[in-house]
Design a protein around this motif. Structure first.
Motif, PDB file in Angstrom:
ATOM      1  N   GLY A 220       0.813  -1.209   0.000  1.00  0.00           N
ATOM      2  CA  GLY A 220       0.000   0.000   0.000  1.00  0.00           C
ATOM      3  C   GLY A 220       0.846   1.259   0.000  1.00  0.00           C
ATOM      4  N   PRO A 221       0.230   2.429  -0.233  1.00  0.00           N
ATOM      5  CA  PRO A 221       0.967   3.697  -0.249  1.00  0.00           C
ATOM      6  C   PRO A 221       1.608   3.987   1.098  1.00  0.00           C
ATOM      7  CG  PRO A 221      -1.240   3.938  -1.172  1.00  0.00           C
ATOM      8  CD  PRO A 221      -1.196   2.599  -0.528  1.00  0.00           C
ATOM      9  N   LEU A 222       2.800   4.577   1.056  1.00  0.00           N
ATOM     10  CA  LEU A 222       3.546   4.878   2.273  1.00  0.00           C
ATOM     11  C   LEU A 222       4.149   6.266   2.193  1.00  0.00           C
ATOM     12  CD1 LEU A 222       5.082   4.074   4.946  1.00  0.00           C
ATOM     13  CD2 LEU A 222       6.901   3.211   3.454  1.00  0.00           C
ATOM     14  N   LEU A 223       3.968   7.033   3.253  1.00  0.00           N
ATOM     15  CA  LEU A 223       4.623   8.330   3.412  1.00  0.00           C
ATOM     16  C   LEU A 223       5.591   8.246   4.574  1.00  0.00           C
ATOM     17  CD1 LEU A 223       4.895  11.424   2.868  1.00  0.00           C
ATOM     18  CD2 LEU A 223       3.023  11.733   4.532  1.00  0.00           C
ATOM     19  N   VAL A 224       6.847   8.605   4.337  1.00  0.00           N
ATOM     20  CA  VAL A 224       7.843   8.727   5.400  1.00  0.00           C
ATOM     21  C   VAL A 224       8.022  10.211   5.705  1.00  0.00           C
ATOM     22  CG1 VAL A 224      10.226   8.271   6.098  1.00  0.00           C
ATOM     23  CG2 VAL A 224       9.002   6.601   4.670  1.00  0.00           C
ATOM     24  N   VAL A 225       7.878  10.584   6.965  1.00  0.00           N
ATOM     25  CA  VAL A 225       7.981  11.976   7.386  1.00  0.00           C
ATOM     26  C   VAL A 225       9.218  12.134   8.270  1.00  0.00           C
ATOM     27  CG1 VAL A 225       6.860  13.869   8.633  1.00  0.00           C
ATOM     28  CG2 VAL A 225       5.480  12.249   7.310  1.00  0.00           C
ATOM     29  N   ALA A 256       8.432  13.376   3.084  1.00  0.00           N
ATOM     30  CA  ALA A 256       8.181  14.775   3.429  1.00  0.00           C
ATOM     31  C   ALA A 256       9.073  15.166   4.602  1.00  0.00           C
ATOM     32  CB  ALA A 256       6.719  14.990   3.798  1.00  0.00           C
ATOM     33  N   GLU A 257       9.753  16.278   4.464  1.00  0.00           N
ATOM     34  CA  GLU A 257      10.548  16.804   5.572  1.00  0.00           C
ATOM     35  C   GLU A 257       9.832  18.024   6.148  1.00  0.00           C
ATOM     36  OE1 GLU A 257      15.198  17.429   6.399  1.00  0.00           O
ATOM     37  OE2 GLU A 257      14.401  18.787   4.868  1.00  0.00           O
ATOM     38  N   ILE A 258       9.689  18.060   7.461  1.00  0.00           N
ATOM     39  CA  ILE A 258       9.022  19.171   8.141  1.00  0.00           C
ATOM     40  C   ILE A 258      10.108  20.103   8.680  1.00  0.00           C
ATOM     41  CG2 ILE A 258       7.333  19.838   9.862  1.00  0.00           C
ATOM     42  CD1 ILE A 258       6.215  17.944   7.770  1.00  0.00           C
ATOM     43  N   PRO A 259      10.213  21.303   8.163  1.00  0.00           N
ATOM     44  CA  PRO A 259      11.310  22.210   8.547  1.00  0.00           C
ATOM     45  C   PRO A 259      11.287  22.554  10.039  1.00  0.00           C
ATOM     46  CG  PRO A 259      10.187  23.003   6.566  1.00  0.00           C
ATOM     47  CD  PRO A 259       9.342  21.904   7.127  1.00  0.00           C
ATOM     48  N   GLY A 260      12.491  22.611  10.621  1.00  0.00           N
ATOM     49  CA  GLY A 260      12.661  23.115  11.966  1.00  0.00           C
ATOM     50  C   GLY A 260      12.105  22.255  13.077  1.00  0.00           C
ATOM     51  N   ARG A 261      11.823  20.985  12.807  1.00  0.00           N
ATOM     52  CA  ARG A 261      11.138  20.154  13.791  1.00  0.00           C
ATOM     53  C   ARG A 261      12.040  19.057  14.326  1.00  0.00           C
ATOM     54  NH1 ARG A 261       5.924  20.682  13.450  1.00  0.00           N
ATOM     55  NH2 ARG A 261       6.051  20.110  15.657  1.00  0.00           N
ATOM     56  N   GLY A 262      11.856  18.727  15.616  1.00  0.00           N
ATOM     57  CA  GLY A 262      12.584  17.658  16.265  1.00  0.00           C
ATOM     58  C   GLY A 262      11.715  16.419  16.450  1.00  0.00           C
ATOM     59  N   HIS A 263      12.167  15.512  17.311  1.00  0.00           N
ATOM     60  CA  HIS A 263      11.479  14.231  17.496  1.00  0.00           C
ATOM     61  C   HIS A 263      10.132  14.407  18.198  1.00  0.00           C
ATOM     62  CE1 HIS A 263      11.839   9.941  16.953  1.00  0.00           C
ATOM     63  NE2 HIS A 263      11.528   9.703  18.213  1.00  0.00           N
ATOM     64  N   THR A 266       5.212  15.281  16.900  1.00  0.00           N
ATOM     65  CA  THR A 266       3.821  14.820  16.974  1.00  0.00           C
ATOM     66  C   THR A 266       3.096  15.348  18.202  1.00  0.00           C
ATOM     67  OG1 THR A 266       4.487  12.782  18.110  1.00  0.00           O
ATOM     68  CG2 THR A 266       4.291  12.695  15.701  1.00  0.00           C
ATOM     69  N   ILE A 267       3.827  15.914  19.166  1.00  0.00           N
ATOM     70  CA  ILE A 267       3.195  16.335  20.428  1.00  0.00           C
ATOM     71  C   ILE A 267       3.444  17.790  20.778  1.00  0.00           C
ATOM     72  CG2 ILE A 267       3.149  14.022  21.468  1.00  0.00           C
ATOM     73  CD1 ILE A 267       5.737  14.793  22.997  1.00  0.00           C
ATOM     74  N   ASP A 268       4.348  18.474  20.085  1.00  0.00           N
ATOM     75  CA  ASP A 268       4.676  19.848  20.478  1.00  0.00           C
ATOM     76  C   ASP A 268       3.752  20.852  19.793  1.00  0.00           C
ATOM     77  OD1 ASP A 268       5.742  20.339  17.882  1.00  0.00           O
ATOM     78  OD2 ASP A 268       7.747  19.720  18.500  1.00  0.00           O
ATOM     79  N   HIS A 269       4.067  22.131  19.896  1.00  0.00           N
ATOM     80  CA  HIS A 269       3.178  23.182  19.414  1.00  0.00           C
ATOM     81  C   HIS A 269       2.910  23.099  17.908  1.00  0.00           C
ATOM     82  CE1 HIS A 269       7.124  24.843  18.359  1.00  0.00           C
ATOM     83  NE2 HIS A 269       6.490  25.546  17.442  1.00  0.00           N
ATOM     84  N   GLY A 270       3.785  22.459  17.158  1.00  0.00           N
ATOM     85  CA  GLY A 270       3.604  22.353  15.715  1.00  0.00           C
ATOM     86  C   GLY A 270       2.978  21.055  15.255  1.00  0.00           C
ATOM     87  N   TRP A 271       2.357  20.319  16.165  1.00  0.00           N
ATOM     88  CA  TRP A 271       1.816  19.000  15.828  1.00  0.00           C
ATOM     89  C   TRP A 271       0.810  19.054  14.676  1.00  0.00           C
ATOM     90  CZ3 TRP A 271      -3.366  17.781  15.913  1.00  0.00           C
ATOM     91  CH2 TRP A 271      -4.210  18.722  16.536  1.00  0.00           C
ATOM     92  N   ARG A 272       0.046  20.154  14.601  1.00  0.00           N
ATOM     93  CA  ARG A 272      -1.038  20.199  13.609  1.00  0.00           C
ATOM     94  C   ARG A 272      -0.492  20.207  12.178  1.00  0.00           C
ATOM     95  NH1 ARG A 272      -6.737  21.127  13.505  1.00  0.00           N
ATOM     96  NH2 ARG A 272      -7.254  20.473  11.384  1.00  0.00           N
TER      97      ARG A 272
END
Length: 289
Positions: A220-225, A256-263, A266-272
């Motif tokens: 199936g389709p897979l996205l790695v972030v 997909a790479e999310i700029p400026g983000r750490g581990h 998924t839970i910090d202020h930028g989770w959305r």
């Protein structure tokens, strides 16, 4: 002992499966990683429910209900292997009437790929996924993040908590001090040491449980972030997993790479932002109805 018994934890997870089956909607199974609980997905679950899916947030075997309970009874986390955890989630997925979307973070991202490789999911999102056999880079930041566990061989059979300083480096390096302390207080729990030892030697062990069938026809389709500033699973590891998955000729594989983000993405202020990235991918391949 913890007030959440193994039977109670299983009953909690099966109740979610029954709810998903009764809904008639496409389920989305969320798999957390080390040092977190299923509650780390609560906001994500609400977003996906609003989008028309049914969220399922099961725990690893014996997960307590709350962070407070987890800290009071760290022993319940000990002795959990990658194979045991993967089989646990695969069993739950097989109980669903409809093949689910699976979204995982860290070791949960590894489990999501294992489930996909067993052809049990309709689409998958692996966020900062722990490496599997065949993923070769060894970034120094990953080794430093794993040192609290790997630094003592006796931790193989133990549950290991992170100090705040260790959490700050491995999870919360890309947020401010105040938010980092709040995340530690709200989310950090002990974790089994065994999966980290298994991952550390996966490329030396032909019989390892830390393996993914990247060429399965029904993957199936897979996205790695990847979080750009992740210390625990930096770009080199996430992108190497993506390149291994690209060998699958039967399904879409994206990165997909999310700029400026750490581990902690998924839970910090930028989770959305991360949740919306995952949801946009899922919507392309899995109609919620």
């Amino acid at each position: 002992m913890s007030s959440t018994t193994p039977d109670a934890a299983r009953a909690r997870d099966l109740a979610q499966v029954e709810r998903a089956n009764a809904s008639g909607r496409v389920p989305v199974v969320f798999v957390h990683g080390l040092w977190l609980l299923p509650t780390s997905w609560d906001r994500w679950a609400a977003v996906f429910e609003e989008a028309g899916y049914t969220a399922v947030t099961p725990g690893w075997p014996d997960d307590p209900e709350t962070v407070e309970e987890a800290r009071e009874h760290p022993e319940v986390f000990a002795g959990k292997s990658v194979g045991q955890v993967a089989d646990h989630f695969c069993g739950l997925v097989r109980s669903l009437d409809r093949a689910p979307v699976v979204v995982g973070h860290s070791f949960g991202g590894l489990v999501a790929q294992i489930i996909a490789g067993r052809e049990l999911s309709r689409a998958s999102v692996a966020i900062d996924p722990a490496p599997f056999r065949g993923v070769l880079p060894l970034p120094l930041s990953s080794l430093r993040a794993a040192r609290p566990v790997l630094g003592n061989p006796a931790n193989y059979h133990r549950a290991v908590p992170l100090t705040y300083a260790q959490f700050r480096y491995s999870f919360a390096n890309a947020v401010g001090e105040e938010e980092a302390r709040a995340l530690y207080a709200a989310h950090a729990v002990p974790a089994p040491g065994e999966p980290l030892f298994q991952a550390a030697v996966a490329n030396l062990n032909p019989w390892t449980e830390v393996k993914v069938d990247t060429e399965a026809a029904g993957r199936g389709p897979l996205l790695v972030v990847s979080g750009e500033r992740d210390h625990t699973v930096p770009f080199a590891l996430a992108h190497a997993a993506y390149k291994r998955q690209l060998r699958n000729r039967h399904a879409v594989t994206e990165f997909a790479e999310i700029p400026g983000r750490g581990h902690s993405l998924t839970i910090d202020h930028g989770w959305r932002e991360v949740a919306d990235t995952a949801l946009a991918f899922v919507r392309r391949f899995a109609d919620p109805s």
